[in-house]
Design a protein around this motif. Structure first.
Motif, PDB file in Angstrom:
ATOM      1  N   THR A 131       0.826  -1.213   0.000  1.00 55.64           N
ATOM      2  CA  THR A 131       0.000   0.000   0.000  1.00 55.64           C
ATOM      3  C   THR A 131       0.854   1.255   0.000  1.00 55.64           C
ATOM      4  O   THR A 131       0.669   2.159  -0.825  1.00 55.64           O
ATOM      5  CB  THR A 131      -0.932   0.010   1.235  1.00 55.64           C
ATOM      6  OG1 THR A 131      -1.748  -1.162   1.219  1.00 55.64           O
ATOM      7  CG2 THR A 131      -1.815   1.242   1.223  1.00 55.64           C
ATOM      8  N   ARG A 132       1.785   1.311   0.945  1.00 54.07           N
ATOM      9  CA  ARG A 132       2.638   2.507   1.038  1.00 54.07           C
ATOM     10  C   ARG A 132       3.509   2.656  -0.202  1.00 54.07           C
ATOM     11  O   ARG A 132       3.711   3.772  -0.693  1.00 54.07           O
ATOM     12  CB  ARG A 132       3.501   2.439   2.294  1.00 54.07           C
ATOM     13  CG  ARG A 132       2.701   2.489   3.589  1.00 54.07           C
ATOM     14  CD  ARG A 132       3.608   2.671   4.799  1.00 54.07           C
ATOM     15  NE  ARG A 132       2.870   2.595   6.049  1.00 54.07           N
ATOM     16  CZ  ARG A 132       2.123   3.579   6.549  1.00 54.07           C
ATOM     17  NH1 ARG A 132       2.059   4.729   5.896  1.00 54.07           N
ATOM     18  NH2 ARG A 132       1.484   3.421   7.692  1.00 54.07           N
ATOM     19  N   GLY A 133       4.036   1.544  -0.698  1.00 54.94           N
ATOM     20  CA  GLY A 133       4.862   1.595  -1.901  1.00 54.94           C
ATOM     21  C   GLY A 133       4.090   2.126  -3.093  1.00 54.94           C
ATOM     22  O   GLY A 133       4.597   2.968  -3.857  1.00 54.94           O
ATOM     23  N   PHE A 134       2.852   1.674  -3.259  1.00 54.40           N
ATOM     24  CA  PHE A 134       2.037   2.132  -4.378  1.00 54.40           C
ATOM     25  C   PHE A 134       1.731   3.626  -4.250  1.00 54.40           C
ATOM     26  O   PHE A 134       1.909   4.398  -5.200  1.00 54.40           O
ATOM     27  CB  PHE A 134       0.739   1.318  -4.435  1.00 54.40           C
ATOM     28  CG  PHE A 134      -0.276   1.853  -5.400  1.00 54.40           C
ATOM     29  CD1 PHE A 134      -0.027   1.859  -6.768  1.00 54.40           C
ATOM     30  CD2 PHE A 134      -1.477   2.382  -4.943  1.00 54.40           C
ATOM     31  CE1 PHE A 134      -0.960   2.368  -7.663  1.00 54.40           C
ATOM     32  CE2 PHE A 134      -2.426   2.881  -5.827  1.00 54.40           C
ATOM     33  CZ  PHE A 134      -2.156   2.883  -7.195  1.00 54.40           C
ATOM     34  N   ILE A 135       1.285   4.050  -3.062  1.00 50.17           N
ATOM     35  CA  ILE A 135       0.915   5.462  -2.858  1.00 50.17           C
ATOM     36  C   ILE A 135       2.133   6.372  -3.043  1.00 50.17           C
ATOM     37  O   ILE A 135       2.056   7.416  -3.718  1.00 50.17           O
ATOM     38  CB  ILE A 135       0.287   5.653  -1.459  1.00 50.17           C
ATOM     39  CG1 ILE A 135      -1.083   4.960  -1.406  1.00 50.17           C
ATOM     40  CG2 ILE A 135       0.147   7.140  -1.130  1.00 50.17           C
ATOM     41  CD1 ILE A 135      -1.748   4.995  -0.042  1.00 50.17           C
TER      42      ILE A 135
END
Length: 917
Positions: free
Chosen positions: A554-558
């Protein structure tokens, strides 16, 4: 002989039908405002209504013999079927009974509670008990109907007198409970007692002491014993993935009778049959440790089914009988060519220009850095947003769908649009999810009323506000106004209060989108319920390894989207999809299912068809009236071209319905939105297939379709595809609802044709050529109503079979059932008006066909939103009647009044056939 002629006359038939329809319709309002018992006591089970049913049976039987209907097989069969059905209903009414059976897992039971309420009286003296019971229902509306007095003998000619005193209906929230007061007298001493109880519930026992004598009374269901026993081996409840909504529930039972046993599985739409007893899976214990079965003992089942069979056979045969009224009408219409078909709508599928979207961006976004961000994001995010849209998410109801569908739902809810700033919903929502600090200042939340705009301190010309505009110093400025609007009754809410409620909901959705709480994209490992979670929930709920994986993805995508590293963002999306396929494989959608639903969303077939139908219908109506008032015009080539165009629109509608069926996995008429689409389809079907030679009939069909499609899309009805409730998981849904709902299209067509005819009545003076047109469309109108009556009657009685096979009874006077019954009676009345001389004319028929459609509107909309019942969507207070309804009703009656002066005209078929029918 004179009395026989009166009893067996068509005038008597119409009078009896009118009484039956009015009585049943009024009873639904009694039930809604008071209770079911009041409706049963005053109407359904009262001697006056049963007497009318008996008289109707006698009247119909006499007419069958008087007019020697056996000479026409079709008419004889379907008229006889009603006699059979009414007799079978009498058998069920007086020889059958219903009840409820509750069984805990692992136990055996042979008792059930009656559905009918009883006044039960036990008298105990010197160790001896005397028992008496009286089956009785009460009403709080007309209390004099409740009067009773019973004298019970006991112990050497001693007497107990029990006399009715009062009956009240106590309400607590939406629950209603009856309170019966009776006077009990022994040896001149009287005591009054109040007994709480009602139909379908066990009453509380209350004691009265008279010296050595104790009188115990209760009012409510009594215990009935079955001639066999049922053991519950296992109760099974399945839910939709990740949801508390039941998908199905079932009872594995063993039936024990005469030392013989057999196993059976009872579930929704699979009823246990044992002798005359039917057991339906009704409900279950709150702790899921037991089952609740509805029980019905019905000796009238097979006579009823036989009547249904005769009815269906006769009505279908009537459509092919060359001696029938239907065939004579179609022959009459076929001999005349008034002109045909429609004109196409060339603008329905037009899209919004990019230039306009750019202008909206400049108007709605004032901060230059935000404008720059939006322009850059719009240009760069398309591919990643498209990939993001193909991930799968789980709805609150457990339906698996592409994120693309959720994105469209979010943007439509927030802004009332499907694209914004030149970006599609996938890009908009991706931006909100990854850069909430930017999007909270962007005006995308719809607001309508000037009063609310004034309260917010914004210009009245604006249509959208930003999320931050409802907060001042971190305080929600709408808090008090939203609370006031929420507690205001729906019928008392003005446009201001309604807009506040909607805005409050949109703000909550915006906040949930910013936080990602709507995106349930992470399946929980090793979860039997197949629950999927939003990112933050997954981080907190999953075990350490899975939670950390969800957090990293999630954090990587955002972060990748924030940094405009689109290649890296795509890699994280691939990782999330791989995670979904591995952990959530049991409910994961295939790539083709995802692509199909995204394509269906992008095509947006039904909204475009709405515009096409409305504009096409209006243009056709204008052209039709030009042709009517200029009889020398014969546009044959134009007619053929227009027919091809309308046929293409119909084919598109059919394709859209089929596409939605494939995506949802069930027939597309299971909710309000879908059934409105289907009614529109049936109206166009009626025009294209049956009435393609009449321009007026075709324009009427398109107008009916446009009105229902318009209602589906512009009245707040939810178009979302949802999971089916357990009882609708049946092939009967496809059969019953499709046939029944199709009739609404034909009746709507009849109403519009009736209205057109009345308009021509207004102008027929000194225009003799209009008479032929009126006669022609009246014949078409009658054909439509005959087909409609055939469909609604067959569909309604097939629904009775579904009900009997699903929950053990085919009729329960539910408001939806009752108004369908009222509709059938009303249209049968209209069709048979021609047998009464003063009513046998096009004016009377046109007026009746127009007014009769009110029963269909009540069946479809009125019951859903204004009455309570198992088919109803109404909860709490009813929604207010829209103002435009009053204008439409006024216009209808003004038109009838203006047409009345030119009403004199004979029925063309009766004149042509010498009244041989």
């Amino acid at each position: 002989m004179k009395g026989t002629n009166v009893l067996f006359s068509f005038k008597t038939t119409l009078i009896l039908l009118a009484i039956l329809a009015i009585g049943a319709g009024y009873a639904t309002f009694i039930e809604n405002d008071f209770d079911t018992s009041s409706a049963r006591v005053l109407v359904y089970n009262h001697i006056w209504y049963e007497a009318i049913l008996v008289l109707t049976t006698i009247n119909l039987t006499g007419i069958i013999f008087k007019y020697k209907m056996w000479k026409s097989k079709a008419r004889f069969i379907f008229h006889t079927s009603f006699v059979v059905i009414l007799i079978a209903a009498g058998i069920t009414r007086y020889a059958g009974y219903e009840g409820i059976m509750q069984i805990k897992e692992g136990t055996t039971e042979n008792r059930m509670s009656s559905l009918e309420p009883y006044l039960q009286i036990s008298i105990k003296e010197n160790g001896t008990t005397y028992y008496k019971e009286y089956q009785k229902e009460f009403t709080s509306l007309l209390k004099f109907v409740n009067d009773f007095e019973h004298t019970i003998l006991y112990s050497d000619d001693k007497k107990v007198n029990v006399k009715y005193k009062d009956y009240l209906l106590a309400k607590k929230g939406t629950a209603k409970m009856g309170l019966l007061s009776v006077d009990v007298t022994i040896d001149g001493k009287t005591q009054t007692i109040k007994l709480p109880g009602q139909r379908g519930q066990r009453g509380l026992k209350r004691d009265l002491v008279f010296g050595d004598t104790t009188v115990t009374l209760s009012y409510g269901s009594k215990t009935l014993f079955l001639p066999f026993a049922i053991k519950l081996n296992d109760f099974q409840l399945d839910r939709y993935p990740g949801s508390n909504a039941p998908s199905s529930y079932a009872s594995e039972v063993t039936v024990i009778k005469d030392n013989k046993e057999y196993d059976y599985r009872i579930f929704m739409n699979r009823t246990l049959h044992e002798g005359n007893f039917l057991f339906f899976q009704s409900s279950y214990f709150p702790d899921e440790t037991g089952t609740v079965l509805s029980v019905n003992n019905d000796p009238g089942k097979w006579p009823t089914y036989f009547g249904y069979f005769l009815l269906t056979l006769g009505l279908v045969m009537n459509l092919f009988d060359k001696k029938s009224r239907f065939w004579k009408l179609t022959k009459y219409v076929a001999q005349r060519n008034v002109a045909s078909i429609a004109i196409a709508c060339m603008f329905a599928f037009a899209s919004t220009s990019l230039h306009a979207e750019e202008r909206v961006m400049e108007d709605e976004v004032k901060a230059q850095d935000t404008v720059a961000y939006l322009k850059k994001f719009k240009e760069e995010s398309k591919a990643t947003a498209d990939k993001f849209s193909k991930l799968v998410t789980q709805s609150q109801g457990g339906r698996m769908k592409p994120i693309s569908t959720l994105n469209r739902e979010i943007l439509l809810k927030l802004s009332g649009r499907k694209s914004l700033f030149g970006m599609n919903a996938d890009q908009i929502v991706l931006g909100m999810l990854t850069r909430p600090e930017m999007w909270r200042d962007i005006r995308l939340i719809k607001v309508k009323t000037p009063k609310l705009k004034k309260f917010l301190g914004i210009d009245e010309s604006r249509k959208h506000i930003a999320f931050t505009e409802v907060f001042i110093d971190g305080k929600y400025i709408l808090n008090k106004e939203a609370e006031k609007a929420a507690i205001t009754k729906p019928q008392d809410r003005g446009t201001y209060e309604k807009d506040i409620v909607r805005l409050d909901e949109r703000l909550n959705i915006t906040y949930a989108t910013f936080n990602g709480n709507l995106f349930r994209i992470f399946p929980e490992p090793e979860d039997k319920a197949n629950t999927w979670h939003a990112p933050l929930e997954a981080m907190e709920t999953f075990e350490e390894k899975s939670g950390r994986a969800a957090e990293l993805m999630t954090r990587g995508f955002i972060n990748s989207v924030i940094q405009s590293d689109w290649e890296q963002a795509d890699k994280f999306l691939d990782m999330i999809k791989l995670y979904q396929e591995k952990i959530g494989k049991e409910v994961m959608l295939s790539d083709s299912e995802v692509s199909n639903e995204i394509l269906f969303n992008e095509l947006d077939i039904f909204l475009k068809l709405t515009l096409a139908y409305v504009l096409t219908g209006l243009i056709m109506l204008i052209v039709a009236f030009v042709v009517v008032f200029n009889p020398n015009i014969k546009p044959r080539k134009t007619t053929f071209f227009f027919f091809i165009v309308l046929a293409l629109l119909f084919a598109t509608h059919t394709f859209g319905m089929g596409f939605r069926w494939v995506i949802s996995g069930h027939a597309p008429w299971s909710d309000t939105y879908e059934s409105l689409l289907y009614i529109s389809w049936s109206a166009i079907f009626a025009g294209v297939v049956f009435f393609r030679k009449s321009l007026l009939a075709l324009s009427a069909a398109v107008i009916v379709a446009g009105i229902f499609m318009f209602t589906a899309h512009l009245t707040g009805i939810d178009p979302q595809i949802t999971n089916l409730v357990p009882v609708l998981k049946s092939y009967w849904l496809t059969i019953h609802v499709s046939i029944l709902t199709a009739s609404y299209g034909f009746f709507g067509l009849g109403a519009i044709l009736g209205f057109m005819s009345l308009i021509m009545f207004i102008f027929r003076k000194n225009r003799p050529h209009l008479d032929e047109t009126i006669k022609n469309i009246t014949a078409i109108n009658e054909i439509a109503l005959i087909v409609g009556v055939t469909f609604i009657t067959i569909g309604n009685f097939l629904g009775g079979i579904w009900a009997n096979e699903s929950w053990g009874r085919y009729w329960g006077w539910d408001p939806k059932e009752t108004w369908a019954y009222v509709s059938i009676i009303t249209y049968v009345f209209v069709i048979h008006m021609r047998f009464v001389k003063p009513l046998n004319n096009p004016f009377a028929f046109s007026t009746a066909s127009l007014l009769a459609f009110a029963t269909i509107l009540m069946t479809y909309f009125g019951v859903n939103f204004y009455l309570s019942g198992m088919h109803s969507y109404a909860t709490g207070d009813p929604v207010p009647i829209p103002t435009w309804v009053y204008y439409v009703v006024s216009m209808v009656f003004i038109t009838i009044a203006l047409a009345y002066k030119n009403r004199n005209m004979k029925d063309p078929i009766s004149v042509q056939t010498n009244k041989t029918n």
